[in-house]
Design an enzyme around this catalytic site. Structure first.
Site, short mmCIF file in Angstrom:
data_model
loop_
_atom_site.label_atom_id
_atom_site.label_comp_id
_atom_site.label_asym_id
_atom_site.label_seq_id
_atom_site.Cartn_x
_atom_site.Cartn_y
_atom_site.Cartn_z
N THR A 161 7.58 -16.23 -8.54
CA THR A 161 6.82 -16.89 -7.48
C THR A 161 5.38 -16.42 -7.53
O THR A 161 5.03 -15.53 -8.31
CB THR A 161 7.34 -16.52 -6.07
OG1 THR A 161 7.15 -15.11 -5.89
CG2 THR A 161 8.80 -16.85 -5.90
N TYR A 185 7.28 -3.50 3.81
CA TYR A 185 8.09 -4.64 3.41
C TYR A 185 9.57 -4.25 3.36
O TYR A 185 10.44 -4.96 3.87
CB TYR A 185 7.61 -5.13 2.05
CG TYR A 185 8.25 -6.40 1.55
CD1 TYR A 185 7.91 -7.63 2.12
CD2 TYR A 185 9.16 -6.38 0.50
CE1 TYR A 185 8.48 -8.80 1.65
CE2 TYR A 185 9.73 -7.55 0.03
CZ TYR A 185 9.40 -8.75 0.60
OH TYR A 185 9.96 -9.91 0.14
N ASN A 233 11.03 -0.08 -2.67
CA ASN A 233 10.07 -0.40 -3.71
C ASN A 233 8.80 0.39 -3.45
O ASN A 233 8.33 0.45 -2.31
CB ASN A 233 9.77 -1.90 -3.70
CG ASN A 233 9.53 -2.44 -5.09
OD1 ASN A 233 9.51 -1.68 -6.07
ND2 ASN A 233 9.35 -3.73 -5.18
N LYS A 254 0.88 -1.17 0.00
CA LYS A 254 0.00 0.00 0.00
C LYS A 254 0.92 1.22 0.00
O LYS A 254 1.97 1.19 0.63
CB LYS A 254 -0.85 -0.01 1.28
CG LYS A 254 -2.15 0.77 1.16
CD LYS A 254 -3.22 -0.07 0.49
CE LYS A 254 -4.52 0.71 0.35
NZ LYS A 254 -5.48 -0.02 -0.50
#
Lengths: 431, 439, 288
Positions: free
Chosen positions: B380, B345, B339, B287
């Site tokens: 993935t 994260y 990122n 987000k």
């Protein structure tokens, strides 16, 4: 009363753990899964948890209540389809809802006698993938046609067929000798014992709350393996309080006294369970900690057909015999696991043990067994919340109780399971 | 007559496009030679002789710069560890340039230097630091699956360097390109080269699927007994992984307060010891920062970082991991380069890198190494959720011009776990094909 | 450059078979450089359960080794129905199949399928071609199947053929381990066709098989193969497996066949044969 034989002094059988798939309401998530599919997945989950891939075990014993004729060797077929060594023998047992616990008794006894070192007991049932048989009329006609030697004889046999014979015969949850469903039987007993709707709903609500809390604290982390996208028993309603249950209409019994609803009775459920039972030596060689010891077990049966006893009252008879043999009082337990076929079953059984007349007249006891500490009853939820895939219930209870005893750092637990045909299977675990 | 093909599929055709196929990378197979073609070893550093004799013992032909042929080279190893002046860097060009021309498909360039942090002379420090610039640039020039990496030695012994060279030459490092690994002093080697992890007990979290399942499989292939850990909800997939690799399945949420204790109890209780822990479990809850809510933030921080700190307490306590053990974390490029949409994260993964720095220094006495891999674009289920265009860019924006595979991450982790990699600690190795991100 | 056709749903095989007789092949020496791709497939749990039941797999969350072939088959047919495809669609016989499972596919994975043809080559009795089906999940290759089809035609006596491994290993078990015996009814082909969508007339009924040169309907090779794989499945891991079958003589319906196998620590070798062991229907080898 004759003297009870004392249990043979033998080595102890340990419950090392268990595995089950989440129980799912009938005709739902597991509708396409057969008994063999579910039992295989459950067994493979047990194999993964205990690192048993390729191991030869003493035996695997399991069963199903609703069984297709093709599944005559269900457990052995399951073993052959599992990750266990195919040299592991297996056999089926069936004692209605007592199947799972009876299977465990058989394995534990063989371990205790030194006949095997380790075994798996289990059970599975599918209310969704139920065996549907041809009608008796069609079956007799087909058998006659099969015996016929000439075409004419065959034609004659087939000519005896009536249109109604073509309707399939679907298995029903009905006692063959009374034609009454188990719920109807229970309703009669509940009314006789004056079990109130409120008490039943309270017990049901507690079952859901206890099961939900057990999931929340990770109790089932090493007892349950997901299957076909289901990760928790899907009958569980964590937010279902007494108020919601009170709104349901009764489904068993008649008129004013009808108290049993879909909320305080178990739904038709699909599922499977397994339990790993072994000798102390085997456990130690495999670096596994016994969760609890299998102490003793008893089965009893009542005459509910012509006699004067309720269909699901047999555990009320089995438990006092078991207590007497082991020199225990009903209050000498830290945990009570009384299978909730119906909330009323549990309440009736408890009430009977408190009742001086019942204990004197029916059980031949001078004093009633007395009451239990209800805070120790079904502390991690039971069948009303988890659901009740008949033969799988015993394994669910056994593994949960063994783990609860281990977590408590020791203690004693009582298991009581009622079964169709007026039977009851009960057992004691210790840790 | 109508084209049958069109008849059949016309209604369902979405588009017709041409797609170029990237080079198929050489990946590790147990028992296969490190390199199919001869290896050129040169540079006159202090490890050169040792490397030549070791390569000879493992059956790899070596050539020196004095034997001019035009045969294909499987790899070029340039030992510049003795260089102390920028003028000596020219050796790289003089020896390296013709050799790189002869490099086979999926060839390797490995440069060995001395860790500048161990030097004090300014000219020497800058010379050794210069190697990094060469290797990173060369990585971007190499084609056809070839990679260039740098090993910086902190000491004199060859064992650590040898372990890193072995890793870089082999297919285990297929997707590791343009990276630097520092190695310390150690004389440890792998007792069984084919099954380097024999006798070891390894725990892998998040092992039910994807990279975790691959790590568990690779560790088992290399000889370890594996405890496969994942959340209870993934238990069915976890069970098949455990049964396939002859390990055991442990269903536990890594964020549970007692997760570390349960893991240690299971590993030591069932398998007698605990040698290797791979903290792989991780989640993303992307987000934009301004819209980030409490659940997304806390969830990611706790699963990806908090849980590791808590579990390590139990793992490193008495009765937990044995001395000489291995802790391997899974960081991420996002923890290095950041990122968009991943402040949570990125924070958690950068935190993991900090954890590796600090913990590796503390555990040196016990011989426990602490390292991390930082995967770049690995194909993935997580990356599959990235929008198509972004995903294609991520896939192509690296020197190998393709996405990596879970096995590439797993092989690097398996190397960190080897007894022979005892000299490698505190490292964050990017498995990213030399991604342009965070370069 | 490879031409890629991306489908949004699986082609309808009934439609394809209805017009298949028109596709007679041609003399080209190579197959068109074309890939047919279908992405994001979800497995239907009901269909998976029916397939598992018919072939003898137990229903878990993992797809049986042979199941992705079923998903890829319509794409194979689409490739073979292509205008430039050299072999005729009808009467082509499945002679060999190799499946490699890198990692097991979960029933709830989103599968990406890609099919292409390659390796058109002579065969003693005609020409054969490989149809390659690749299944990946999120870009990671997970499953690969190579189906070899033979179209009878001009004979090439010198052509090299794929040879099954020597069956020496099976000899010791002759007599002592008879292996499973299957009674395959006349309706076997229709039952599998209903699941797979492979309504090739040679499998459906004797009447539809006869015009194509078969005296009775014959079982789908992939069905007998799947049953054999299911029989061996508990002894074979879910990942890192290569499973190979050589279809030797078709199984005429109805008939009784048996499977003899030797199971080693990293290999199985099986022979599917007639009840009297006279006819070798298929040879199956799996290793991991």
């Amino acid at each position: 009363m004759a003297t009870q034989p004392s249990p043979r002094k033998a080595r102890r059988a340990a419950v090392l753990g268990g595995n089950r798939i989440p129980f799912a309401r009938g005709n739902g998530a597991y509708a396409k899964a057969s008994n063999q599919d579910m039992l295989t997945a459950t067994l493979d989950g047990l194999v993964a948890r205990y690192g048993l891939a390729g191991e030869r075990l003493g035996e695997v014993v399991a069963g199903a209540v609703l069984k297709h004729s093709r599944d005559f060797n269900l457990t052995r077929e399951t073993v052959l389809g599992s990750r266990l060594d195919p040299h592991t023998p297996a056999y089926d047992v069936q004692q209605a809802c007592g199947t799972g616990l009876e299977a465990a008794i058989l394995v534990a006894n063989k371990v205790a006698l030194g006949q095997i070192e380790v075994g798996v007991a289990g059970g599975v049932d599918s209310a969704s993938d139920a065996p549907i048989a041809v009608s008796e009329g069609l079956r007799h006609t087909l058998l006659a046609a099969n015996r016929a030697k000439t075409l004419a004889q065959r034609a004659k046999a087939m000519a005896g067929l009536r249109p109604g014979d073509l309707l399939p015969s679907i298995p029903q949850n009905v006692e063959p000798r009374t034609g009454l469903s188990m719920g109807e039987h229970m309703a009669i007993t509940a009314e006789r014992w004056g079990i109130t709707r409120e008490a039943q709903d309270e017990l049901a609500a507690a079952s859901h709350q206890h099961l939900a809390a057990a999931y929340e604290r990770g109790f089932f982390d090493d007892l349950v393996t997901p299957y076909l996208g289901v990760t928790r028993d899907n009958n569980l309603r964590p937010d279902g309080g007494v108020e919601k249950l009170a709104k349901l209409k009764p489904v068993f019994g008649k008129g004013q006294n009808a108290t049993m609803t879909a909320g305080n009775s178990t739904p038709l459920t699909d599922g499977a369970s397994t339990v790993l039972i072994a000798s102390e030596e085997w456990a130690s060689e495999h670096h596994l900690t016994p969760l609890a010891w299998f102490v003793d077990a008893e089965t009893a049966a009542v005459d509910y057909v012509n006699g004067d006893e309720g269909l699901l009252m047999a555990p009320a008879y089995a438990v006092p015999r078991l207590l007497a043999r082991n020199g225990l009082a009903l209050q000498d337990f830290d945990f009570y696991e009384i299978h909730e076929a119906f909330a009323a079953t549990v309440l009736t059984t408890l009430k009977a043990w408190e009742d001086p007349d019942f204990c004197r007249d029916r059980l031949g006891l001078a004093e009633p067994l007395g009451s239990i500490d209800r805070a120790r009853l079904n502390v991690n939820g039971s069948s009303l919340a988890a659901g009740h895939p008949f033969a799988a219930t015993g394994g669910r209870i056994l593994a949960s109780l063994a783990k609860a005893l281990h977590e408590a750092g020791g203690g004693r637990g009582l298991i009581s399971i009622c079964a169709a045909g007026g039977q009851g299977v009960v057992a004691i675990l210790e840790a | 007559m109508t084209d049958l093909f069109t008849t059949v599929v016309r209604s369902t055709v979405a588009k017709r496009v041409g797609v170029p196929q990237p080079t198929s990378l050489r990946r590790y197979e147990p028992g296969a030679a490190l390199c199919a073609d001869p290896v050129l070893v040169a540079g006159s550093g202090r490890f050169e002789a040792g490397l030549i004799s070791w390569l000879t013992t493992v059956g790899i032909a070596t050539v020196t710069n004095d034997e001019p042929t035009s045969d294909r080279l499987g790899a070029v190893i340039l030992d510049l560890s003795a260089a102390t002046d920028p003028s000596e860097l020219d050796q790289l060009r003089v020896i390296g340039a013709p050799a790189v021309k002869r490099l086979a498909r999926n060839g390797r360039v490995v440069v060995v230097g001395t860790d500048p942090a161990t030097l004090t002379d300014v000219a020497a420090v800058s010379t050794q630091r210069a190697l990094e610039g060469v290797v990173r640039s060369l990585g971007k020039e190499l084609r056809a699956g070839a990679t260039a990496n740098l090993i910086l030695a902190r000491g004199e012994s060859a064992a650590g360097v040898q372990s890193a060279v072995q890793f870089f030459l082999s297919g285990r490092s297929a997707y590791v390109d343009g990276q630097v690994v520092r190695v310390g002093e150690s004389t440890a080697t792998n007792p069984d080269p084919l099954r380097p992890l024999t006798g070891k007990v390894a725990v892998v979290t998040g092992a039910a699927r994807g990279i975790g399942a691959e790590i568990a499989t690779v560790l088992a292939r290399d000889g370890a007994t594996v405890v496969a850990v994942d959340i209870p909800g993934a238990g069915d997939a976890l069970a098949t992984v455990a049964n396939d690799i002859g390990g055991t399945a442990l269903q536990v949420d890594v964020t549970a307060p007692d997760a570390g204790r349960r893991i240690v109890e299971h590993a030591t209780g069932r398998h007698g010891t605990l040698d290797i822990v791979v903290h792989n479990a991780g989640i993303t809850r992307d987000k934009l920062f301004v819209n980030m809510d409490d659940a997304r933030w806390q969830g990611v921080i706790d699963v990806n970082l908090g849980s590791i700190l808590r579990m390590n307490t139990a793992i490193l306590a008495d009765g937990g991991m044995t001395d000489g053990g291995r802790i391997v974390c899974v960081a991420s490029i996002a923890g290095i380069a950041g990122n968009r949409g991943q402040t949570n994260y990125g924070a958690s993964k950068a935190g993991v890198i900090g954890l590796v720095d600090a913990l590796s220094a503390q555990l040196g006495d016990r011989g426990i190494t602490v390292n991390a891999v930082a995967p770049g674009f690995i194909e993935t289920a997580m990356t599959a959720r990235i929008p198509f265009a972004t995903r294609e860019i991520g896939r192509r924006m690296n020197s190998l011009q393709q996405g990596g595979r879970p096995i590439d991450v797993a092989e690097t982790i398996a190397w960190f776990a080897q007894p022979g990699a005892a000299a490698v600690t505190g490292q964050v190795l990017r498995v990213c094909g030399q991604s342009l991100l965070g370069a | 450059m490879t031409s890629v056709t991306t489908l949004s749903s699986a082609p309808d095989l009934r439609r394809l078979y209805a017009t298949a007789a028109f596709h007679r092949g041609n003399d080209r020496e190579t197959v068109p450089d074309e890939r047919v791709v279908l992405s994001g497939i979800r497995v239907d749990l009901g269909e998976l359960a029916d397939y598992s039941r018919l072939c003898g797999f137990s229903l878990t969350g993992i797809l049986p080794l042979t199941y992705p072939h079923l998903l890829g088959f319509p794409l194979q047919m689409a490739v073979m129905a292509g205008d430039g495809f050299p072999l005729p669609l009808l009467g082509a016989v499945h002679v060999e199949n190799v499946i490699t499972v890198h990692r097991p596919l979960q029933a709830d994975d989103r599968l990406d399928l890609a099919v292409h043809a390659q390796n058109l080559r002579p065969h003693r009795r005609g020409r054969q071609v490989d149809l390659v089906t690749e299944v990946s999940v999120s870009g990671v290759p997970a499953w690969r199947g190579v189906s070899t089809y033979l179209a009878r035609g001009a004979e090439h006596p010198d052509a090299t053929a794929g040879h099954p491994p020597p069956l020496d290993g099976l000899e010791p078990v002759t007599g002592t381990a008879p292996g499973p015996v299957w009674h395959l009814g006349e309706n076997t082909g229709r039952a599998y066709a209903a699941l797979s969508g492979d309504w090739n007339p040679i499998h459906v009924h004797a009447l539809t098989a006869r015009p194509l040169g078969f005296s009775s309907a014959i079982a789908h090779g992939m069905f007998t193969y799947a049953r054999a794989v299911a029989t061996l499945a508990p002894r074979v891991p879910d990942r890192g497996v290569t499973s190979r079958v050589w279809f030797r003589k078709p199984v005429r319906l109805p008939s009784t066949v048996r499977l003899r196998s030797v199971v080693g620590p990293a290999r199985t070798l099986s022979r599917l044969e007639s009840a009297d062991a006279e006819v070798e229907h298929a040879v199956l080898e799996q290793h991991w």
